[in-house]
Design an enzyme around this catalytic site. Structure first.
Site: not given
Ligand code: NOJ
Length: 558
Positions: A34, A36, A38, A42, A222, A283
């Site tokens: 992360d 930033n 939060d 990211d 997927d 998948e």
């Protein structure tokens, strides 16, 4: 045991073989790094940590990074409920961050594989928002709408057939505004798209082209084998009324694996193949290994689940490997022990051993890694496994995996999605804020910084293994034959390419004991061991310590 390899050779004479010779690393973006504060990982955080993966002096040296979905999503299914295919969710950053990521990976000699979720969208996708309004209009047939089979005595409409959702209950949801049912193989908030609609197909293909133009090197598809359903949507045969999950009470004859899927895949693959150097991995959704093999093509890999289902015994791995070798023949399989849908493999193996101490965890992590990176096939590592990361326990009332909460049998995938542990700093260096899921157990010591400083760590073992694999044609692309070394608790197999032979031996239990090495033209030498070894020289027998994994070779490294 020697596997018969007489099947005709498939043409694999393609210029770019990274998809076959390389190693892929799966990042679950919410949990990697992360930037930033939060509490959620990211793209900028991932870019900051690329040195760990590729292009730096101490990198793992992975050939591609597969990103689980980064698109805008209401996150009812961990991002596999996409409300806009064309951009990046603001929690992960921007399209510009994504372009920076692709550029940074390419500069490091690595690649980016995007997760494409094309069986269904989120119910918040604008296509569905419009489709549910009316049976006419440009998006009317983008989803699988059907009239009720009838009306029950007390009023409610009856679903068009008996199909069930993977997450439990009927696969049909009534939409009062349109006055029809729509199909959802997963959550009601994940309506299945209608691949028989030419307009839907074109919309999907233009989205795929858009990401190729952003420079992506491939896709993970997927649940691709569920894209097409039988055109008339007949009910499935009921086969196992006692199965715990409703999904397994039916034979899925009509809601996946339809014959015309091959034609649809060919269209998709022609688009991807139009860009040199790209590859995909499909998948397979709850189908057997034979189905996986049938969908395979050069540059288009398919996951099967035989190895992921193996338990921590030499016998279980031997059976899994023999099954895979027989099924895949000269086609090229994938190798994965963990992913974002299952408990992490080391946690599973420790549970079955009934032991959870650090020493056993490290030893089992190294032994499993040795198998994963020396079997025949393209390895897919799951973030964190290189430090021996373990599952977290998240009580039901705190669960973030909202899809799993709806399973009739409690199945929490949060366990394997914990934040990556980078250092002994606050929140393991993952975030300066409040992490979205608890940190993994032991993160103060089981982290990248600490393990990088220790020769005996799981991370050091992964780095050595990956280095050995890079320098060894036998390990990267050789044939495989299981061998018997005279101990039922030891898994052993040979890999051969040209005049190079490698022998992998792995002890699955606590004993220390001798094994018999297969006869070889030149003396075996230890190329790598998960334990300290004083000398690379060995005779015709080798003593293996508890959970020890050794790669022996002749001609390799002299
Ligand atoms: C497969 C994904 O791996 C899983 O995480 C997801 O829940 C289902 N597809 C439905 O999208």
């Amino acid at each position: 045991m020697t596997i018969d390899r007489s099947a005709a050779r498939t043409d694999l004479d393609v210029a770019d073989r990274w998809w076959r010779d390389g190693v892929v690393y799966q990042v679950y973006p919410r949990s990697f790094a992360d930037s930033n504060g939060d509490g959620v990982g990211d793209l900028a955080g991932l870019i900051e940590h690329l040195d760990h993966l590729a292009g730096g002096p101490d990198s793992l040296g992975v050939d591609a990074i597969w990103l689980s979905p980064i698109y805008p999503s209401p996150m009812l299914d961990g991002g596999y409920d996409v409300s806009d295919y064309t951009t990046v969710d603001s929690v992960f950053g921007t399209l510009a961050d994504f372009d920076r990521l692709v550029e940074a990976c390419h500069r490091r000699g690595s690649r980016v594989i995007l997760d494409l979720v094309m069986n269904h969208t989120s119910s918040q996708h604008p296509w569905f928002v419009q489709s549910r309004q009316s049976a006419s209009g440009p998006f009317a047939d983008f989803y699988l709408w059907r009239d009720p089979a009838g009306w029950s005595a007390d009023g409610p409409p009856e679903p068009p057939n008996n199909w069930v959702s993977w997450f439990g209950g009927s696969a049909w949801e009534w939409e009062p505004v349109r006055g029809q049912f729509y199909l959802h193989t997963f959550l009601p908030e994940q309506p299945d798209v209608n691949w028989r609609s030419p307009a839907l197909r074109q919309a999907m293909w233009s989205m795929v082209r858009g990401w190729l133009e952003h420079g992506v090197d491939g896709f993970r598809l997927d649940v691709f084998n569920a894209f097409l359903k039988a055109a008339e949507l007949p009910s499935n045969p009921e086969i196992a009324p006692a199965a715990a999950l409703p999904w397994y009470r039916q034979e899925h004859r009509y809601d996946k694996d339809q014959p015309d899927l091959h034609e649809l895949l060919a269209e998709f693959r022609a688009i991807v193949d139009g860009r040199p150097g790209t590859a995909t991995v499909g998948e397979l959704f709850t189908s057997a290994i034979e189905a996986a093999v049938g969908y395979w093509a050069p540059r288009h890999l398919i996951f099967d689940w035989v190895l992921l289902d193996a338990t921590w015994t030499a016998a279980s791995f031997r059976t899994a490997i023999a099954t895979r070798e027989a099924a895949w023949g000269d086609r090229w399989p994938t190798v994965a022990l963990s992913n974002h849908d299952h408990p992490r493999h080391v946690s599973r193996y420790l549970d079955s051993l009934g032991e959870h101490d650090e020493g056993t965890a490290d030893a089992v992590a190294k032994a499993a890694a040795t198998i994963e990176l020396t079997l025949r096939g393209t390895p897919f590592l799951y973030y964190g496994e290189e430090i021996g990361a373990l599952d977290i326990t998240v009580p039901r009332e705190l669960a973030r995996d909202r899809a799993a909460l709806r399973m009739p049998e409690w199945w929490n995938r949060d366990g394997c999605r914990a934040p990556m542990a980078w250092s002994a700093a606050v929140n393991a260096g993952f975030t300066s804020g409040e992490p979205w899921l608890p940190l993994p157990p032991g993160a103060r010591t089981r982290n990248v910084e600490r393990e990088a400083a220790s020769e005996g760590s799981v991370l050091a073992h992964y780095r050595r293994l990956l280095g050995l694999r890079r320098g060894s044609p036998a390990l990267r692309s050789g044939d495989l034959a299981l061998v018997d070394v005279g101990d039922p608790d030891v898994l052993a197999y040979l890999r051969r390419a040209g005049d190079e032979t490698a022998l992998v031996v792995v002890r699955f239990d606590h004993r220390t004991g001798e094994i018999e090495l297969p006869p070889a033209a030149a003396p075996w030498r230890v190329a790598l061991s998960s334990h300290d070894r004083a000398s690379p020289s060995v005779g015709s027998r080798l003593t293996l310590r508890p959970f020890e994994a050794v790669v022996l070779a002749h001609t390799m490294h002299g």
